[in-house]
Design a protein around this motif. Sequence first.
Motif, mmCIF file in Angstrom:
data_model
loop_
_atom_site.group_PDB
_atom_site.id
_atom_site.type_symbol
_atom_site.label_atom_id
_atom_site.label_comp_id
_atom_site.label_asym_id
_atom_site.label_seq_id
_atom_site.Cartn_x
_atom_site.Cartn_y
_atom_site.Cartn_z
ATOM 1 N N ARG A 24 0.834 -1.196 0.000
ATOM 2 C CA ARG A 24 0.000 0.000 0.000
ATOM 3 C C ARG A 24 0.870 1.248 0.000
ATOM 4 N N PHE A 25 1.930 1.237 0.790
ATOM 5 C CA PHE A 25 2.829 2.388 0.847
ATOM 6 C C PHE A 25 3.432 2.662 -0.526
ATOM 7 N N ARG A 26 3.874 1.609 -1.192
ATOM 8 C CA ARG A 26 4.491 1.795 -2.511
ATOM 9 C C ARG A 26 3.500 2.356 -3.519
ATOM 10 N N ARG A 27 2.255 1.926 -3.455
ATOM 11 C CA ARG A 27 1.247 2.445 -4.388
ATOM 12 C C ARG A 27 1.019 3.936 -4.179
ATOM 13 N N LEU A 28 1.041 4.365 -2.929
ATOM 14 C CA LEU A 28 0.754 5.765 -2.620
ATOM 15 C C LEU A 28 1.969 6.679 -2.748
ATOM 16 N N HIS A 29 3.173 6.121 -2.547
ATOM 17 C CA HIS A 29 4.364 6.972 -2.472
ATOM 18 C C HIS A 29 5.515 6.345 -3.258
ATOM 19 N N ASP A 30 5.435 6.463 -4.571
ATOM 20 C CA ASP A 30 6.451 5.818 -5.418
ATOM 21 C C ASP A 30 7.764 6.597 -5.454
ATOM 22 N N ARG A 31 7.793 7.776 -4.850
ATOM 23 C CA ARG A 31 9.048 8.544 -4.807
ATOM 24 C C ARG A 31 9.888 8.239 -3.561
ATOM 25 N N VAL A 32 9.379 7.334 -2.740
ATOM 26 C CA VAL A 32 10.102 6.930 -1.536
ATOM 27 C C VAL A 32 10.753 5.581 -1.780
ATOM 28 N N ASP A 33 11.999 5.444 -1.378
ATOM 29 C CA ASP A 33 12.732 4.185 -1.513
ATOM 30 C C ASP A 33 12.415 3.320 -0.293
ATOM 31 N N LEU A 34 11.342 2.551 -0.370
ATOM 32 C CA LEU A 34 10.869 1.781 0.779
ATOM 33 C C LEU A 34 11.654 0.485 0.929
ATOM 34 N N ASP A 35 12.096 0.214 2.159
ATOM 35 C CA ASP A 35 12.764 -1.046 2.489
ATOM 36 C C ASP A 35 12.009 -1.677 3.660
ATOM 37 N N PRO A 36 11.086 -2.611 3.397
ATOM 38 C CA PRO A 36 10.295 -3.204 4.473
ATOM 39 C C PRO A 36 10.998 -4.352 5.187
ATOM 40 N N GLY A 37 12.263 -4.583 4.884
ATOM 41 C CA GLY A 37 12.979 -5.698 5.476
ATOM 42 C C GLY A 37 13.817 -5.353 6.695
ATOM 43 N N VAL A 38 13.771 -4.091 7.136
ATOM 44 C CA VAL A 38 14.618 -3.666 8.255
ATOM 45 C C VAL A 38 13.746 -3.217 9.418
ATOM 46 N N LEU A 39 14.355 -3.135 10.604
ATOM 47 C CA LEU A 39 13.621 -2.681 11.791
ATOM 48 C C LEU A 39 13.495 -1.165 11.833
ATOM 49 N N PHE A 40 14.524 -0.464 11.376
ATOM 50 C CA PHE A 40 14.429 0.992 11.289
ATOM 51 C C PHE A 40 15.485 1.503 10.329
ATOM 52 N N ILE A 41 15.280 2.735 9.873
ATOM 53 C CA ILE A 41 16.220 3.406 8.972
ATOM 54 C C ILE A 41 16.425 4.825 9.487
ATOM 55 N N ALA A 42 17.672 5.238 9.583
ATOM 56 C CA ALA A 42 18.001 6.597 9.995
ATOM 57 C C ALA A 42 18.732 7.280 8.849
ATOM 58 N N GLU A 43 18.088 8.220 8.205
ATOM 59 C CA GLU A 43 18.687 8.991 7.107
ATOM 60 C C GLU A 43 18.731 10.451 7.512
ATOM 61 N N ASP A 44 19.932 10.897 7.870
ATOM 62 C CA ASP A 44 20.098 12.287 8.279
ATOM 63 C C ASP A 44 19.173 12.565 9.464
ATOM 64 N N ARG A 45 18.268 13.521 9.338
ATOM 65 C CA ARG A 45 17.373 13.870 10.444
ATOM 66 C C ARG A 45 15.982 13.259 10.300
ATOM 67 N N VAL A 46 15.820 12.309 9.394
ATOM 68 C CA VAL A 46 14.529 11.653 9.202
ATOM 69 C C VAL A 46 14.700 10.165 9.482
ATOM 70 N N LEU A 47 13.950 9.646 10.458
ATOM 71 C CA LEU A 47 14.101 8.271 10.904
ATOM 72 C C LEU A 47 12.746 7.581 10.890
ATOM 73 N N THR A 48 12.698 6.373 10.356
ATOM 74 C CA THR A 48 11.454 5.614 10.288
ATOM 75 C C THR A 48 11.683 4.221 10.852
ATOM 76 N N SER A 49 10.619 3.629 11.383
ATOM 77 C CA SER A 49 10.754 2.295 11.966
ATOM 78 C C SER A 49 9.599 1.406 11.530
ATOM 79 N N ALA A 50 9.784 0.115 11.740
ATOM 80 C CA ALA A 50 8.750 -0.860 11.432
ATOM 81 C C ALA A 50 7.715 -0.880 12.554
ATOM 82 N N GLY A 51 6.928 -1.961 12.634
ATOM 83 C CA GLY A 51 5.798 -1.980 13.534
ATOM 84 C C GLY A 51 6.125 -2.221 14.995
#
Length: 335
Positions: A145-172
Amino acid sequence: MRNNRAMSAGPHRIAVLALHQVVGLDLGTPSQVFSTARAADGTPFYDVRVCTPGGRPVRSTAGFQVVPDHGLELLDTAETVIVPGIHDGTALTAGTVEPEVTEALRAAYERGARIMSICTGAFVLAAAGLLDGRRATTHWAYAERFRRLHDRVDLDPGVLFIAEDRVLTSAGVAAGIDLCLHVIRLDHGSEVANRAARRCVMPPWRDGGQAQYIEQPVPKATDTSTAGAREWARQRLHEPIALRDLAEQARMSVRTFTRRFRSETGLSPAQWLLQQRTDHARLLLETTDLTVDQIAHRCGFGTTAALRQQLHQRIGVTPSTYRRTFHPRPELVES
């Protein structure tokens, strides 16, 4: 490396932005984890507060209302902004959020705040345009669903979290705890993060990524698990450890062991061992007066050059630089 904002006078200010159908556990994670990060004298390192658009109550997925003390103006002075997961709303269905939310998030980022999401909170950051052109992650079940809505984001659903500069995202869910502990480690070092993890009854660093959870849960430590071999290796990081040695500890063939190890940890044995050696080296750099050469040998790197290369590859600094940042009295330590 340590975030300069964490070194400002007073506790580091964190704003947790709760939106409609906020995930209850995600909402409570930041205050629970960051409140355990304290100086030796008990002084808290973080001040965590919750806000909503307009300061209005919002429903949570846990069957209760969130009645905040603050509106979006809290983001004006926050040094870190965290968006917990949501289970409803236009961010999930249409890839959009209210203009006031977008404006507040973008303004916070543009003035230098660190922006984080837990689980499906990544949909909100993406809708605000903060993930365009970046690597990011979210709960694996929402990846398509994320990929369908946001194709300009390089999504990696195989990791627990990603820290890129000052923007950090995590899994569930629990990955939000992993990310908060990672931020504490960045801001104040492994020793403070490890203490916080112990208070939360959590490992300071979990092996692997989301891949281990997609098809089946992590196997329990039984006779068919590699857990025993992993613990055996952790006690012998100073020694050469071959793949065959690990397989023998688990009483498996090399082929079976390698396959089972990856299914349990999400990493190859070599990747996992390198991660363990590097994490142990970081801890020794922070908490002991050993020379870098001694630490390299105690962690199984063999040479200072090998430790330097691995540390630089993983966190972008040399052992000496890392020690100057995190050791309580670096001037007394021979590098």
